[in-house]
Motif scaffolding. Structure first.
Motif, short mmCIF file in Angstrom:
data_model
loop_
_atom_site.label_atom_id
_atom_site.label_comp_id
_atom_site.label_asym_id
_atom_site.label_seq_id
_atom_site.Cartn_x
_atom_site.Cartn_y
_atom_site.Cartn_z
N HIS A 5 3.07 -28.66 13.19
CA HIS A 5 2.81 -28.33 11.80
C HIS A 5 1.59 -27.43 11.66
N LEU A 6 1.51 -26.83 10.49
CA LEU A 6 0.45 -25.90 10.14
C LEU A 6 0.14 -26.15 8.67
N GLU A 7 -1.14 -26.15 8.32
CA GLU A 7 -1.52 -26.30 6.92
C GLU A 7 -2.11 -24.99 6.43
N LEU A 8 -1.62 -24.53 5.28
CA LEU A 8 -2.06 -23.27 4.69
C LEU A 8 -2.48 -23.53 3.25
N THR A 9 -3.37 -22.70 2.75
CA THR A 9 -3.76 -22.76 1.34
C THR A 9 -3.63 -21.37 0.76
N THR A 10 -3.01 -21.30 -0.41
CA THR A 10 -2.99 -20.04 -1.16
C THR A 10 -3.77 -20.30 -2.45
N ASP A 11 -4.58 -19.33 -2.83
CA ASP A 11 -5.45 -19.50 -4.00
C ASP A 11 -4.90 -18.87 -5.28
N SER A 12 -3.76 -18.17 -5.16
CA SER A 12 -3.22 -17.50 -6.34
C SER A 12 -1.72 -17.29 -6.15
N PRO A 13 -1.01 -17.03 -7.24
CA PRO A 13 0.42 -16.70 -7.11
C PRO A 13 0.63 -15.47 -6.22
N GLU A 14 -0.31 -14.53 -6.26
CA GLU A 14 -0.19 -13.31 -5.44
C GLU A 14 -0.27 -13.64 -3.95
N GLU A 15 -1.14 -14.59 -3.59
CA GLU A 15 -1.24 -15.00 -2.19
C GLU A 15 0.03 -15.75 -1.75
N THR A 16 0.59 -16.55 -2.65
CA THR A 16 1.84 -17.24 -2.34
C THR A 16 2.95 -16.22 -2.14
N THR A 17 2.98 -15.19 -3.00
CA THR A 17 3.97 -14.12 -2.86
C THR A 17 3.80 -13.41 -1.52
N ALA A 18 2.58 -13.09 -1.14
CA ALA A 18 2.33 -12.39 0.13
C ALA A 18 2.82 -13.23 1.31
N ARG A 48 11.62 -16.98 -5.12
CA ARG A 48 11.88 -15.74 -5.88
C ARG A 48 11.20 -14.55 -5.18
N SER A 49 9.96 -14.74 -4.77
CA SER A 49 9.21 -13.66 -4.10
C SER A 49 9.87 -13.27 -2.79
N LEU A 50 10.28 -14.27 -2.01
CA LEU A 50 10.93 -14.00 -0.72
C LEU A 50 12.25 -13.26 -0.94
N ILE A 51 13.07 -13.76 -1.85
CA ILE A 51 14.38 -13.15 -2.10
C ILE A 51 14.22 -11.71 -2.58
N GLN A 52 13.35 -11.47 -3.55
CA GLN A 52 13.17 -10.11 -4.06
C GLN A 52 12.67 -9.16 -2.98
N SER A 53 11.87 -9.67 -2.03
CA SER A 53 11.36 -8.80 -0.97
C SER A 53 12.46 -8.35 -0.01
N LEU A 54 13.58 -9.05 0.01
CA LEU A 54 14.68 -8.71 0.92
C LEU A 54 15.80 -7.92 0.24
N MET A 55 15.69 -7.73 -1.07
CA MET A 55 16.73 -7.00 -1.81
C MET A 55 16.48 -5.50 -1.73
N PRO A 56 17.56 -4.71 -1.60
CA PRO A 56 17.38 -3.26 -1.60
C PRO A 56 16.73 -2.79 -2.91
N VAL A 57 17.16 -3.38 -4.03
CA VAL A 57 16.57 -3.11 -5.34
C VAL A 57 16.30 -4.48 -5.96
N PRO A 58 15.03 -4.88 -6.06
CA PRO A 58 14.73 -6.21 -6.61
C PRO A 58 15.35 -6.42 -7.99
#
Length: 154
Positions: A5-18, A48-58
């Motif tokens: 396992h690995l523990e991560l912290t994101t401080d904002s929606p933008e970090e979660t998106t990244a 949602r962020s992961l899926i949109q990143s894989l779409m040819p046109v989000p």
């Protein structure tokens, strides 16, 4: 197999998106992400962020809470996003066709505790927790047994 396992912290929606975009760039058919956590903990935002990143046109990516499964044609093949919150039996899950999708598509499953014995052993499990003291902070606990995951998480 031993679980890691690995523990991560994101401080904002933008970090979660990244984080979602970074992990999404490594996915291929047969990969499965199991997303756990309370309502509002960030599962759907991550998906949602992961899926949109894989779409040819989000495009708009609605939560599959009521449709149960949304299928997307991505640059890496079909991607199935499912929300099992409203399901209560294995028969209902089998009717969705998820077992086949686990082999042939990229799958994102919210509320994977409903899968029981149908849980793919090769899946990457991500548990989301909201921080009660910081509105936008999320703690993510990532767990796996399959050795394919560690190189994808760096």
């Amino acid at each position: 197999m031993t679980a890691s396992h690995l523990e991560l912290t994101t401080d904002s929606p933008e970090e979660t998106t990244a984080l979602a975009v970074s992990l999404g760039s490594t996915l291929r058919p047969g990969d499965c992400l199991l997303l756990s956590g309370e309502i509002g903990s960030g599962k759907t935002h991550f998906s949602r962020s992961l899926i949109q990143s894989l779409m040819p046109v989000p495009e708009d990516v609605p939560s599959p809470t009521f449709t149960l499964v949304q299928v997307y044609d991505t640059e890496r093949g079909d991607l199935w996003h499912s929300d099992l919150y409203r399901l209560s039996s294995l028969e209902e899950i089998e009717e969705l066709g998820l077992s086949e999708a686990f082999n042939d598509a990229i799958t994102l499953v919210e509320w994977p505790d409903r899968l029981g014995p149908l849980t793919p052993p090769h899946a990457l499990m991500i548990t989301f927790e909201a921080d009660p003291e910081h509105e936008t902070r999320r703690k993510l606990t990532v767990e796996w047994t399959d050795p394919k995951w560690p190189p994808r998480l760096t």
